[in-house]
Write a protein that holds these residues in place. Structure first.
Motif, PDB file in Angstrom:
ATOM      1  N   GLY A 118       0.805  -1.214   0.000  1.00  0.00           N
ATOM      2  CA  GLY A 118       0.000   0.000   0.000  1.00  0.00           C
ATOM      3  C   GLY A 118       0.840   1.265   0.000  1.00  0.00           C
ATOM      4  N   ILE A 119       0.208   2.380  -0.348  1.00  0.00           N
ATOM      5  CA  ILE A 119       0.864   3.691  -0.260  1.00  0.00           C
ATOM      6  C   ILE A 119       0.827   4.102   1.209  1.00  0.00           C
ATOM      7  CG2 ILE A 119       0.859   6.078  -1.032  1.00  0.00           C
ATOM      8  CD1 ILE A 119       1.415   4.059  -3.264  1.00  0.00           C
ATOM      9  N   ASP A 120       2.004   4.268   1.800  1.00  0.00           N
ATOM     10  CA  ASP A 120       2.113   4.407   3.256  1.00  0.00           C
ATOM     11  C   ASP A 120       2.107   5.868   3.700  1.00  0.00           C
ATOM     12  OD1 ASP A 120       2.310   3.608   5.869  1.00  0.00           O
ATOM     13  OD2 ASP A 120       4.491   3.326   5.815  1.00  0.00           O
ATOM     14  N   VAL A 121       1.004   6.560   3.401  1.00  0.00           N
ATOM     15  CA  VAL A 121       0.821   7.914   3.926  1.00  0.00           C
ATOM     16  C   VAL A 121       0.098   7.822   5.270  1.00  0.00           C
ATOM     17  CG1 VAL A 121       0.810   9.022   1.658  1.00  0.00           C
ATOM     18  CG2 VAL A 121      -1.326   8.127   2.605  1.00  0.00           C
ATOM     19  N   PRO A 122       0.154   8.864   6.100  1.00  0.00           N
ATOM     20  CA  PRO A 122      -0.460   8.794   7.428  1.00  0.00           C
ATOM     21  C   PRO A 122      -1.983   8.633   7.362  1.00  0.00           C
ATOM     22  CG  PRO A 122       1.103  10.612   7.298  1.00  0.00           C
ATOM     23  CD  PRO A 122       0.912  10.121   5.904  1.00  0.00           C
ATOM     24  N   GLU A 123      -2.529   7.930   8.313  1.00  0.00           N
ATOM     25  CA  GLU A 123      -3.979   7.862   8.469  1.00  0.00           C
ATOM     26  C   GLU A 123      -4.482   9.151   9.107  1.00  0.00           C
ATOM     27  OE1 GLU A 123      -5.662   4.559  10.437  1.00  0.00           O
ATOM     28  OE2 GLU A 123      -4.853   3.065   9.065  1.00  0.00           O
ATOM     29  N   VAL A 124      -5.580   9.671   8.585  1.00  0.00           N
ATOM     30  CA  VAL A 124      -6.264  10.823   9.174  1.00  0.00           C
ATOM     31  C   VAL A 124      -7.717  10.434   9.357  1.00  0.00           C
ATOM     32  CG1 VAL A 124      -6.896  13.248   8.909  1.00  0.00           C
ATOM     33  CG2 VAL A 124      -4.697  12.437   8.038  1.00  0.00           C
ATOM     34  N   MET A 125      -8.176  10.422  10.585  1.00  0.00           N
ATOM     35  CA  MET A 125      -9.540   9.983  10.886  1.00  0.00           C
ATOM     36  C   MET A 125      -9.782   8.578  10.356  1.00  0.00           C
ATOM     37  SD  MET A 125     -11.856  13.396  10.270  1.00  0.00           S
ATOM     38  CE  MET A 125     -11.629  14.873  11.262  1.00  0.00           C
ATOM     39  N   GLY A 126      -8.801   7.715  10.538  1.00  0.00           N
ATOM     40  CA  GLY A 126      -8.974   6.316  10.192  1.00  0.00           C
ATOM     41  C   GLY A 126      -8.868   5.975   8.726  1.00  0.00           C
ATOM     42  N   GLY A 147       7.553  15.340  -8.718  1.00  0.00           N
ATOM     43  CA  GLY A 147       8.537  15.424  -7.647  1.00  0.00           C
ATOM     44  C   GLY A 147       8.092  14.807  -6.345  1.00  0.00           C
ATOM     45  N   ASP A 148       6.790  14.527  -6.189  1.00  0.00           N
ATOM     46  CA  ASP A 148       6.318  13.883  -4.962  1.00  0.00           C
ATOM     47  C   ASP A 148       6.927  12.493  -4.836  1.00  0.00           C
ATOM     48  OD1 ASP A 148       4.743  16.040  -4.327  1.00  0.00           O
ATOM     49  OD2 ASP A 148       2.884  15.159  -5.084  1.00  0.00           O
ATOM     50  N   ARG A 149       7.310  12.132  -3.632  1.00  0.00           N
ATOM     51  CA  ARG A 149       7.817  10.793  -3.358  1.00  0.00           C
ATOM     52  C   ARG A 149       6.911  10.120  -2.339  1.00  0.00           C
ATOM     53  NH1 ARG A 149      14.395  10.250  -3.432  1.00  0.00           N
ATOM     54  NH2 ARG A 149      14.676  10.937  -5.597  1.00  0.00           N
ATOM     55  N   LEU A 150       6.287   9.027  -2.752  1.00  0.00           N
ATOM     56  CA  LEU A 150       5.314   8.328  -1.927  1.00  0.00           C
ATOM     57  C   LEU A 150       5.945   7.080  -1.321  1.00  0.00           C
ATOM     58  CD1 LEU A 150       2.209   8.447  -4.310  1.00  0.00           C
ATOM     59  CD2 LEU A 150       3.013  10.181  -2.728  1.00  0.00           C
ATOM     60  N   PRO A 151       5.897   6.941   0.001  1.00  0.00           N
ATOM     61  CA  PRO A 151       6.448   5.737   0.618  1.00  0.00           C
ATOM     62  C   PRO A 151       5.544   4.530   0.398  1.00  0.00           C
ATOM     63  CG  PRO A 151       5.478   7.167   2.274  1.00  0.00           C
ATOM     64  CD  PRO A 151       5.410   7.919   0.985  1.00  0.00           C
ATOM     65  N   ILE A 152       6.161   3.357   0.314  1.00  0.00           N
ATOM     66  CA  ILE A 152       5.438   2.095   0.161  1.00  0.00           C
ATOM     67  C   ILE A 152       5.531   1.337   1.473  1.00  0.00           C
ATOM     68  CG2 ILE A 152       5.314  -0.095  -1.089  1.00  0.00           C
ATOM     69  CD1 ILE A 152       6.704   1.282  -3.432  1.00  0.00           C
ATOM     70  N   GLY A 153       4.418   0.768   1.920  1.00  0.00           N
ATOM     71  CA  GLY A 153       4.412   0.013   3.159  1.00  0.00           C
ATOM     72  C   GLY A 153       5.242  -1.262   3.065  1.00  0.00           C
ATOM     73  N   VAL A 154       5.802  -1.671   4.181  1.00  0.00           N
ATOM     74  CA  VAL A 154       6.573  -2.914   4.255  1.00  0.00           C
ATOM     75  C   VAL A 154       5.625  -4.016   4.703  1.00  0.00           C
ATOM     76  CG1 VAL A 154       8.495  -4.103   5.355  1.00  0.00           C
ATOM     77  CG2 VAL A 154       8.679  -1.671   4.791  1.00  0.00           C
ATOM     78  N   THR A 155       5.488  -5.038   3.880  1.00  0.00           N
ATOM     79  CA  THR A 155       4.548  -6.102   4.201  1.00  0.00           C
ATOM     80  C   THR A 155       4.902  -7.355   3.426  1.00  0.00           C
ATOM     81  OG1 THR A 155       2.191  -6.686   4.259  1.00  0.00           O
ATOM     82  CG2 THR A 155       2.955  -5.435   2.346  1.00  0.00           C
ATOM     83  N   SER A 156       4.318  -8.475   3.806  1.00  0.00           N
ATOM     84  CA  SER A 156       4.404  -9.686   2.989  1.00  0.00           C
ATOM     85  C   SER A 156       3.463  -9.535   1.802  1.00  0.00           C
ATOM     86  CB  SER A 156       4.020 -10.913   3.815  1.00  0.00           C
ATOM     87  OG  SER A 156       4.969 -11.146   4.832  1.00  0.00           O
ATOM     88  N   VAL A 157       3.894 -10.019   0.659  1.00  0.00           N
ATOM     89  CA  VAL A 157       3.073  -9.899  -0.546  1.00  0.00           C
ATOM     90  C   VAL A 157       2.931 -11.260  -1.196  1.00  0.00           C
ATOM     91  CG1 VAL A 157       3.849  -7.536  -0.970  1.00  0.00           C
ATOM     92  CG2 VAL A 157       5.030  -9.431  -2.065  1.00  0.00           C
ATOM     93  N   ARG A 158       1.978 -11.375  -2.058  1.00  0.00           N
ATOM     94  CA  ARG A 158       1.812 -12.597  -2.836  1.00  0.00           C
ATOM     95  C   ARG A 158       2.811 -12.560  -3.989  1.00  0.00           C
ATOM     96  NH1 ARG A 158      -3.091 -14.697  -1.060  1.00  0.00           N
ATOM     97  NH2 ARG A 158      -4.393 -13.154  -0.019  1.00  0.00           N
ATOM     98  N   PRO A 159       3.613 -13.593  -4.154  1.00  0.00           N
ATOM     99  CA  PRO A 159       4.608 -13.565  -5.233  1.00  0.00           C
ATOM    100  C   PRO A 159       3.924 -13.609  -6.592  1.00  0.00           C
ATOM    101  CG  PRO A 159       4.502 -15.747  -4.258  1.00  0.00           C
ATOM    102  CD  PRO A 159       3.622 -14.873  -3.420  1.00  0.00           C
ATOM    103  N   LEU A 160       4.221 -12.673  -7.425  1.00  0.00           N
ATOM    104  CA  LEU A 160       3.651 -12.647  -8.762  1.00  0.00           C
ATOM    105  C   LEU A 160       4.644 -13.219  -9.763  1.00  0.00           C
ATOM    106  CD1 LEU A 160       2.066  -9.076  -8.745  1.00  0.00           C
ATOM    107  CD2 LEU A 160       0.963 -11.260  -8.218  1.00  0.00           C
TER     108      LEU A 160
END
Length: 328
Positions: A118-126, A147-160
């Motif tokens: 997922g795109i790992d931006v902060p949660e606001v109001m859930g 120029g925006d840089r979006l962080p990606i969450g660290v997680t287990s993924v399904r191998p494609l």
């Protein structure tokens, strides 16, 4: 990390929205095509509510600054990875440094770029959804820009697979569930709402005519152009709570279907409410395209929900088992 290299207005980070704050005047926001977002996340092993990028202005280009897995769902945006064409409704691996381009869709209106973790931006109001009118949520509360840089969450993924993997889209897999009329226009099921009786003289025309999505349409609501409908008498109404799908009729007589960024309260007479499982189809209509509203009821709405849930369950079963991203 993802870096935006080219983007237009209204391309934003969205998840399934914030539904617990309407009583305080906070709109839901969230993906206009929730089904595309859910499917893309399931393909990647994400939670269905993981944030993704909703693209509705083209061209859109992003560069990946780390290895990842992605899924493209929603509109057929003629995706290209380093110049190599990608099919629609497709998941694949990407490598650090690769460039993804999405172009004006062959069909549909909004494409979704889902990323494993997922795109790992902060949660606001859930929610991580962007609320543009309130300037909060998503990435700095605004549309994406170069120029925006979006962080990606660290997680287990399904191998494609290295060759990628496709999803049979809902309009194909569930063609009988999401029919079109003889003119090829989508049919949206709707249940009569509070002031339906006020429009008795226009009931037949409301359901039978083709309505065109007006140019005066956006994520807040779609205005429908057609022969106007009018109530049998003028009424003064107190404001009432709104949810996506409510069909209101302003004085000009052209209905408005409230959508993801809808106001939380309004006072126009409400003639109907589009069932929730059909709202994704609205999210894929461009201004100028047409639709037909079809009278429905709660029993049919539940049956359609069951069919959609079964399609999503098949997707859960068919994707490969979990594996840690570090092993890809």
């Amino acid at each position: 990390m993802i870096e935006i290299e080219q983007s237009g207005a209204l391309n934003t980070v969205q998840d399934l929205g914030r539904t617990a704050w309407r009583q305080l005047g906070v709109s839901v926001s969230g993906a206009m095509d929730a089904l595309a977002l859910r499917a893309g996340n399931l393909l990647l092993g994400n939670d269905e509510n993981a944030a993704a990028i909703e693209v509705q202005m083209f061209p859109f280009r992003v560069r990946f600054l780390r290895d990842a897995c992605i899924a493209l769902t929603g509109a057929d945006c003629r995706g290209q990875l380093d110049g190599v064409a990608l099919p629609p409704w497709w998941g694949c691996r990407v490598r650090s440094g690769q460039l993804l381009e999405l172009r004006y869709p062959r069909c549909g209106a909004r494409g979704y770029l889902c990323v494993a973790g997922g795109i790992d931006v902060p949660e606001v109001m859930g929610s991580r959804s962007t609320a543009l009118r309130g300037s909060f949520g998503g990435f700095a509360g605004r549309q994406l820009q170069r120029g925006d840089r979006l962080p990606i969450g660290v997680t287990s993924v399904r191998p494609l697979p290295t060759t990628g993997i496709g999803i049979v889209p809902p309009f194909v897999a569930l063609g009988s569930v999401f029919p079109r009329n003889r003119n090829g226009h989508i049919q949206l099921r709707a249940i009569p709402a509070g002031e339906y009786a006020l429009f008795a003289a226009d009931h037949e025309r409301f359901w039978q005519q083709s309505w065109q999505v007006s140019r005066q349409s956006n994520r807040t609501g779609y205005r429908l152009s057609g022969e106007p409908i009018q109530p049998s008498q003028s009424v003064e109404m107190r404001s009432y709570g709104l949810i996506p799908g409510i069909v209101q009729v302003p004085p000009a007589g052209e209905p408005i279907i409230q959508l993801s960024d809808a106001n939380t309260a309004g006072g126009y007479p409400k003639i109907a409410c589009v069932i929730e499982e059909d709202l994704w189809q609205l999210g894929q209509l461009q201004p100028g395209q047409s639709l037909q509203l079809v009278r429905s009821d709660a029993r049919e709405a539940l049956a359609i929900k069951q069919a959609v849930d079964e399609w999503l369950n098949r997707l859960r079963r068919d994707v490969p088992p979990m594996k840690n991203v570090a092993n890809l």
